[in-house]
Motif scaffolding. Structure first.
Motif, PDB file in Angstrom:
ATOM      1  N   PRO A 650       0.809  -0.838  -0.339  1.00 11.97           N
ATOM      2  CA  PRO A 650      -0.075   0.154  -0.134  1.00 11.97           C
ATOM      3  C   PRO A 650       0.851   1.410  -0.008  1.00 11.97           C
ATOM      4  CG  PRO A 650      -0.176  -0.930   2.155  1.00 11.97           C
ATOM      5  CD  PRO A 650       0.909  -2.133   1.222  1.00 11.97           C
ATOM      6  N   TRP A 651       1.510   1.815  -1.338  1.00 13.07           N
ATOM      7  CA  TRP A 651       1.966   2.523  -1.388  1.00 13.07           C
ATOM      8  C   TRP A 651       1.674   4.252  -0.616  1.00 13.07           C
ATOM      9  CZ3 TRP A 651       6.642   0.780  -2.572  1.00 13.07           C
ATOM     10  CH2 TRP A 651       6.476  -0.005  -3.835  1.00 13.07           C
ATOM     11  N   GLY A 652       0.987   4.351  -0.604  1.00 18.28           N
ATOM     12  CA  GLY A 652       0.271   5.905   0.038  1.00 18.28           C
ATOM     13  C   GLY A 652       0.416   5.534   1.812  1.00 18.28           C
ATOM     14  N   MET A 653       0.960   4.479   2.238  1.00 18.77           N
ATOM     15  CA  MET A 653       0.612   4.501   3.722  1.00 18.77           C
ATOM     16  C   MET A 653       2.494   4.490   3.621  1.00 18.77           C
ATOM     17  SD  MET A 653       0.121   0.980   5.108  1.00 18.77           S
ATOM     18  CE  MET A 653       0.286   1.028   6.572  1.00 18.77           C
ATOM     19  N   LEU A 654       3.108   4.806   3.251  1.00 14.75           N
ATOM     20  CA  LEU A 654       4.921   5.414   3.333  1.00 14.75           C
ATOM     21  C   LEU A 654       5.188   6.409   3.602  1.00 14.75           C
ATOM     22  CD1 LEU A 654       6.476   3.144   0.403  1.00 14.75           C
ATOM     23  CD2 LEU A 654       4.983   2.313   2.392  1.00 14.75           C
ATOM     24  N   THR A 662      -1.367   7.931  -4.432  1.00 17.66           N
ATOM     25  CA  THR A 662      -0.461   7.563  -4.926  1.00 17.66           C
ATOM     26  C   THR A 662      -1.378   6.398  -5.654  1.00 17.66           C
ATOM     27  OG1 THR A 662       0.591   7.868  -3.117  1.00 17.66           O
ATOM     28  CG2 THR A 662       0.894   6.016  -4.226  1.00 17.66           C
ATOM     29  N   PRO A 663      -1.512   6.236  -6.938  1.00 20.49           N
ATOM     30  CA  PRO A 663      -2.349   4.843  -7.202  1.00 20.49           C
ATOM     31  C   PRO A 663      -2.169   4.366  -8.162  1.00 20.49           C
ATOM     32  CG  PRO A 663      -2.392   7.101  -8.849  1.00 20.49           C
ATOM     33  CD  PRO A 663      -1.421   7.370  -7.953  1.00 20.49           C
ATOM     34  N   VAL A 664      -1.919   2.863  -7.920  1.00 16.12           N
ATOM     35  CA  VAL A 664      -1.600   1.403  -8.762  1.00 16.12           C
ATOM     36  C   VAL A 664      -1.329   1.383  -9.477  1.00 16.12           C
ATOM     37  CG1 VAL A 664      -0.724  -0.489  -8.096  1.00 16.12           C
ATOM     38  CG2 VAL A 664      -0.586   2.092  -6.262  1.00 16.12           C
ATOM     39  N   ALA A 665      -1.535   1.228 -10.696  1.00 10.55           N
ATOM     40  CA  ALA A 665      -2.027   0.725 -12.535  1.00 10.55           C
ATOM     41  C   ALA A 665      -0.760  -0.914 -12.563  1.00 10.55           C
ATOM     42  CB  ALA A 665      -1.840   1.360 -12.768  1.00 10.55           C
ATOM     43  N   PRO A 666      -1.551  -1.816 -13.294  1.00  6.81           N
ATOM     44  CA  PRO A 666      -0.397  -2.911 -13.868  1.00  6.81           C
ATOM     45  C   PRO A 666       0.279  -2.708 -15.189  1.00  6.81           C
ATOM     46  CG  PRO A 666      -3.208  -3.302 -14.559  1.00  6.81           C
ATOM     47  CD  PRO A 666      -3.286  -1.946 -13.381  1.00  6.81           C
ATOM     48  N   SER A 667      -0.127  -1.611 -15.352  1.00  3.85           N
ATOM     49  CA  SER A 667       0.892  -0.743 -16.405  1.00  3.85           C
ATOM     50  C   SER A 667       0.745   0.535 -17.081  1.00  3.85           C
ATOM     51  CB  SER A 667       0.582  -2.006 -17.879  1.00  3.85           C
ATOM     52  OG  SER A 667      -0.670  -0.803 -18.773  1.00  3.85           O
ATOM     53  N   LEU A 668       1.429   1.423 -17.630  1.00  5.37           N
ATOM     54  CA  LEU A 668       0.478   2.774 -18.253  1.00  5.37           C
ATOM     55  C   LEU A 668      -0.453   2.352 -18.860  1.00  5.37           C
ATOM     56  CD1 LEU A 668       1.359   5.642 -17.837  1.00  5.37           C
ATOM     57  CD2 LEU A 668       3.181   5.336 -19.952  1.00  5.37           C
ATOM     58  N   THR A 669      -0.672   2.151 -19.863  1.00 11.07           N
ATOM     59  CA  THR A 669      -0.981   2.141 -20.707  1.00 11.07           C
ATOM     60  C   THR A 669      -2.477   1.823 -20.465  1.00 11.07           C
ATOM     61  OG1 THR A 669       0.700   1.371 -22.672  1.00 11.07           O
ATOM     62  CG2 THR A 669      -1.406   1.272 -23.099  1.00 11.07           C
ATOM     63  N   SER A 670      -2.502   1.130 -19.647  1.00 15.12           N
ATOM     64  CA  SER A 670      -4.017   0.578 -18.896  1.00 15.12           C
ATOM     65  C   SER A 670      -4.507   1.790 -17.954  1.00 15.12           C
ATOM     66  CB  SER A 670      -4.012  -0.307 -18.649  1.00 15.12           C
ATOM     67  OG  SER A 670      -3.214  -0.700 -16.947  1.00 15.12           O
ATOM     68  N   TRP A 671      -4.072   2.645 -17.730  1.00  9.70           N
ATOM     69  CA  TRP A 671      -4.650   3.601 -16.964  1.00  9.70           C
ATOM     70  C   TRP A 671      -4.823   4.890 -17.801  1.00  9.70           C
ATOM     71  CZ3 TRP A 671      -2.142   8.585 -16.091  1.00  9.70           C
ATOM     72  CH2 TRP A 671      -2.051   9.293 -14.667  1.00  9.70           C
ATOM     73  N   VAL A 672      -3.866   4.789 -18.089  1.00  8.36           N
ATOM     74  CA  VAL A 672      -4.417   6.322 -18.904  1.00  8.36           C
ATOM     75  C   VAL A 672      -5.277   6.160 -20.035  1.00  8.36           C
ATOM     76  CG1 VAL A 672      -3.664   7.420 -21.557  1.00  8.36           C
ATOM     77  CG2 VAL A 672      -1.637   7.471 -19.943  1.00  8.36           C
ATOM     78  N   ARG A 673      -5.769   4.813 -20.594  1.00  6.16           N
ATOM     79  CA  ARG A 673      -6.815   4.162 -21.403  1.00  6.16           C
ATOM     80  C   ARG A 673      -7.976   4.032 -21.091  1.00  6.16           C
ATOM     81  NH1 ARG A 673      -5.149  -0.947 -22.520  1.00  6.16           N
ATOM     82  NH2 ARG A 673      -6.324  -0.931 -21.258  1.00  6.16           N
ATOM     83  N   ALA A 674      -8.220   3.969 -19.682  1.00  6.61           N
ATOM     84  CA  ALA A 674      -9.229   3.447 -18.621  1.00  6.61           C
ATOM     85  C   ALA A 674      -9.982   4.707 -17.773  1.00  6.61           C
ATOM     86  CB  ALA A 674      -9.390   2.054 -18.044  1.00  6.61           C
ATOM     87  N   GLY A 675      -9.265   5.804 -18.273  1.00  8.24           N
ATOM     88  CA  GLY A 675      -9.973   6.683 -17.240  1.00  8.24           C
ATOM     89  C   GLY A 675     -11.368   7.483 -17.187  1.00  8.24           C
ATOM     90  N   THR A 676     -12.102   7.071 -16.430  1.00  9.88           N
ATOM     91  CA  THR A 676     -13.328   7.746 -15.805  1.00  9.88           C
ATOM     92  C   THR A 676     -13.700   9.025 -15.971  1.00  9.88           C
ATOM     93  OG1 THR A 676     -13.825   5.665 -16.798  1.00  9.88           O
ATOM     94  CG2 THR A 676     -15.451   6.797 -16.250  1.00  9.88           C
TER      95      THR A 676
END
Length: 874
Positions: A650-654, A662-676
């Motif tokens: 849980p990176w946000g608690m560091l 501090t979001p987490v995604a499996p890939s940069l591409t998926s983070w860009v593509r699925a934004g809503t």
């Protein structure tokens, strides 16, 4: 499938015909010792008879009963089948030769003589084929085919099936399927249930070799459901081979171990040896070279002097284990090459090519890249034929050789072709688990792609994105409705509910539960997907992704492993740089300590040791921060794309990230593509039983949104409907991650557990799902970056953003924290920012919640929307 019941004992007055039929049935059911006993007794009775017919013995011609010679020949042929399994090819060939001599004494040119001659040739072909002498097997089959018109359905079936098996072993899958389909038609027309099973079994094997794994598993499952009295070991072994090819190694190993026990108990010596060969291969896939060598050694001992071809296949796996140990590689490569020549001499071209591939991989390890390429050129084009795993291995050899010869363009061409091959195979399935597992065979290719990037940050990011994006893609289509699967899941849910209410019944319920889970998983794996390749990530996609992140004031931290060291590619303000964070073991140990402290702190929440444990949690958080994030000098929003070993952090608690999104995604591409961004989202909050503050939590969540709904004590139907009709779905329920079987990770609702297996067939509209449940953010990584768990599964099914915790969360902490998060979301905050802000003054464990996936924001009806995010009406 259940083991067939033993045959009833025979009376002293049993006829030859009865002994013959029962002996053949025992052979088919995988009981060669029983078959040999019955058929040997029939032979002794026939030896004592004079001339004439044998009453009741089925005749090939129009007569009511067979002649003595025909009965003797057919008993000998069936006896040789039992002997092959128990004593090996030499004993079986001797028995068939006696039958051949008897045929030679019969009148030439008659239909009966031709039929018996064809049966002898077919039996010789089967024995030679099982021995690995495929050229001789095909020669005998060609001779048998000349008299095939004189054969009855059972004998014609054997001929076509034998030729199909030999063709499959020689890599002619089209011819193999043609013969197996013809064998199915013969068996169906003649009502031969056991024979039909055998033919369909081999059709499934051919589908597996083609890479159509859902079809292969579906054929095996449908075949097993017929309940034919066949060898349990053979049935389990065939299914396990398809699972191995799919990367489902743990499940395949379980089946292989069950099959091995049955093969030994029933005296199927050759089958037992074959099973040990595949068991050794399974251990090798998981990196356990010592266990692989032990299994291969057992196989060689079982097969020594019995079947040269199978013995050599066992030795080939043993060579693979020795290669992993890295000792005396020159001798190991020479032996692999010698094996290839021995296989080729007997016409076993598929095994010969596999041996050359193993030899080529060893030569690559030795740095002899030109020799490796030369070996592959002696094979069929293994980049285009053979199983998916074989094709990917061949591409790996060629790419490594090209890199060594300072030809990175050719190396990358091979890797791109391998990725397209992989995505096409994965696209044929809509099973989340099967898709994730198949990526096991791509791990070394992804590592090689990263090596080709050298120290260039943008090239490294492209290499990582290519494989991680492929591993996290959603299926193109949902699996079709399956009433049988739905029924079995309902039963499984009911039994799980009973187990919780009455733990005393655990001993009696667990075997039934395990069997139900196996059947549900099998049904899930066999669901088809959409055919065709999907475009891989390009350099332009990565450049656009970095620019989009910069436009959203987001720094990207892509974590990766190279050369045994933890590294990070940091993209900020459109520029990329590489950081070396130190030896990998130190980073993994720091993450392990944080996970352990999270668990103990959650269990002790509210107790006398809470402050002491929170201090320990603070120290482990600071250690991981100092090891991974603090050296990167990060500011503002940071998107983390983690490695499998760090996916549960849980990176946000560091410390350096507290209060910062501090979001987490499996890939940069998926983070860009699925934004809503959603205007006036439809919101519903559901709670399950057993959580003291859950009902109040969902009530507050519902009231935080205009028109928000809340449903305390919701059941599975309520969750299913919510996911299909609402934009934001909040679930406050007990969660359970099953690392041993992620498909059965679950949320506990009013009618019992709701599994990931339930979700993958559902229509999902929701773009944000909040799981206020323990462990709902955990996942198992089966192959490379491919993950499976509740949060990862929802992302794979098309949900853009999932808020979940990768650890245990006390009920009170979640009930207090989540309404604050939703108040911020309803006010227009991004999901990651809402989590970070709400956690600032909350209990330390509230920081364990992570925003997985893409950006999500609720908009008022007339708000402007940046073009970089897709917008959905409520």
């Amino acid at each position: 499938m259940p083991s067939p019941p033993p045959l009833p004992s025979l009376q002293p007055t049993s006829t030859v015909a009865e002994l013959f039929e029962r002996g053949r049935a025992a052979n088919s059911a995988g009981r060669p010792a029983e078959g040999e006993r019955l058929l040997g007794r029939a032979w002794r009775i026939l030896e004592e008879r004079g001339r004439g017919e044998v009453p009741g013995f089925p005749c090939l011609g129009p007569q009511e009963s067979a002649s003595l010679d025909e009965a003797r020949i057919r008993v000998l042929l069936s006896l040789s089948t039992a002997q092959l399994q128990r004593h090996g090819p030499d004993a079986a060939l001797g028995t068939v030769q006696r039958a051949v001599r008897l045929v030679g004494s019969l009148p030439v040119g008659t239909a009966d003589t031709d039929a018996l001659q064809g049966m002898c040739r077919s039996q010789l072909a089967m024995i030679h084929g099982r021995s690995g002498q495929l050229d001789e097997a095909l020669r005998q089959l060609d001779l048998a085919m000349r008299v095939s018109a004189s054969l009855g359905p059972p004998e014609h079936f054997v001929l076509r099936l034998s030729r199909g098996v030999i063709r499959m072993d020689q890599g002619d899958l089209d011819g193999a399927e043609e013969d197996c389909r013809a064998a199915v038609r013969i068996a169906v027309a003649a009502g031969l249930a056991r024979q039909e099973f055998m033919a369909r079994h081999n059709l499934a094997l051919a589908a597996s070799l083609r890479g159509d794994l859902p079809r292969a598993l579906r054929l095996h499952r449908e075949n097993d459901a017929q309940g034919a009295q066949v060898s349990l070991a053979v049935a389990l072994h065939g299914r396990s081979r398809a699972l191995l090819e799919a990367g489902l190694v743990q499940e395949a190993t379980e089946l292989l171990e069950r099959a091995a026990v049955d093969a030994v108990e029933t005296g199927q010596r050759l089958v037992a040896g074959e099973i040990q060969v595949d068991l050794a291969h399974a251990w090798l896939l998981t990196g356990r070279a010592d266990q692989a060598a032990e299994a291969a050694g057992r196989a060689r001992r079982a097969l020594r002097g019995q079947a040269a071809g199978l013995y050599r296949r066992a030795e080939l796996v043993l060579i693979g284990a020795r290669r992993r140990r890295g000792r005396r590689l020159g001798e190991v490569a020479e032996r692999a090459t010698a094996l290839a020549r021995e296989f080729a001499r007997d016409g076993d071209v598929v095994a010969a090519d596999l041996a050359r591939l193993v030899a080529a991989e060893i030569e690559v390890d030795r740095g002899r890249h030109l020799e490796a390429v030369h070996l592959l050129r002696q094979t069929a084009d293994l980049t285009r034929v053979g199983s998916l795993s074989t094709r990917l291995r061949a591409r790996g050899v060629l790419a490594t050789a090209a890199r060594a010869e300072a030809d990175p363009a050719t190396a990358r061409r091979h890797l791109r072709a391998a990725l397209l091959d992989l995505t096409e195979a994965v696209g044929a399935s809509s099973s989340l688990e099967l898709r994730a597992a198949t990526h096991l065979y791509a791990e070394h290719l992804a590592d090689l792609d990263l090596e080709l990037a050298g120290g260039h940050a943008r090239d490294g990011l492209l290499a990582v994105e290519r494989w991680r994006e492929a591993a996290s893609r959603a299926p193109v289509v949902r699996p079709p409705a399956d009433p049988e699967l739905a029924r079995r899941v309902r039963v499984l849910r009911h039994l799980r509910h009973q187990l919780v209410e009455d733990p005393v019944r655990a001993v009696t319920l667990r075997p039934r539960l395990r069997e139900l889970e196996r059947s549900v998983a099998s049904l899930s794996w066999s669901a088809p997907g959409a055919s065709g390749q999907r475009q891989a990530v390009t350099r332009e996609d990565v450049v656009a992704g970095v620019q989009t992140a910069a436009g959203r004031s987001t720094t990207v931290v892509c974590l990766l492993v190279a050369g045994g060291r933890q590294r990070a590619i940091v993209a900020t303000e459109g520029r990329c740089r590489v950081h070396d964070l130190g030896p990998l073991p130190a980073v993994v140990e720091a993450a392990r300590r944080l996970a352990a402290d999270l668990e103990t702190c959650a269990r002790a929440c509210g107790g006398p040791m809470e402050q002491v444990l929170q201090d320990s949690l603070a120290r482990s958080s600071d250690l991981l921060d100092a090891t991974v994030l603090r050296p990167l000098d990060l500011h503002g929003r940071v998107l983390v794309v983690p490695t499998p070993a760090l996916a549960a952090v849980p990176w946000g608690m560091l410390p350096s990230r507290r209060g910062l999104p501090t979001p987490v995604a499996p890939s940069l591409t998926s983070w860009v593509r699925a934004g809503t961004r959603v205007r006036q989202p439809r919101v519903v909050a559901l709670s399950g039983p057993g959580l003291s503050g859950a009902d109040a939590e969902v009530g507050e969540v519902g009231r935080a949104w205009p028109g928000g709904e809340s449903h305390p004590r919701a059941d599975g139907d309520a969750l299913r409907g919510a996911l299909a009709t609402h934009d934001l779905v909040h679930v406050a329920a007990h969660g359970r991650h099953r690392d041993d079987s992620p498909l059965f990770s679950s949320l506990w609702l009013a009618d019992g557990p709701y599994f990931l297996a339930d979700l993958e067939r559902e229509s999902v509209r929701a773009s944000l799902v909040v799981l206020s449940a323990c462990d709902s953010g955990r996942a198992r990584h089966r192959g490379g970056s491919a993950a499976l768990g509740l949060a990862a599964g929802l992302l794979s099914l098309g949900v853009g953003t999932v808020v979940a915790a990768p650890s245990r969360i006390p009920d009170g902490v979640a009930a207090e924290h989540m309404p604050r998060v939703h108040a911020l979301l309803a006010g227009g905050a991004d999901a990651d920012a809402a989590l970070a802000t709400a956690a600032t003054d909350a209990h330390p464990l509230a920081g364990a919640f992570v925003a997985w996936g893409a950006p999500w924001q609720a908009l008022a009806g007339g708000s402007d929307t940046p073009a970089s995010l897709r917008t959905m009406p409520g």
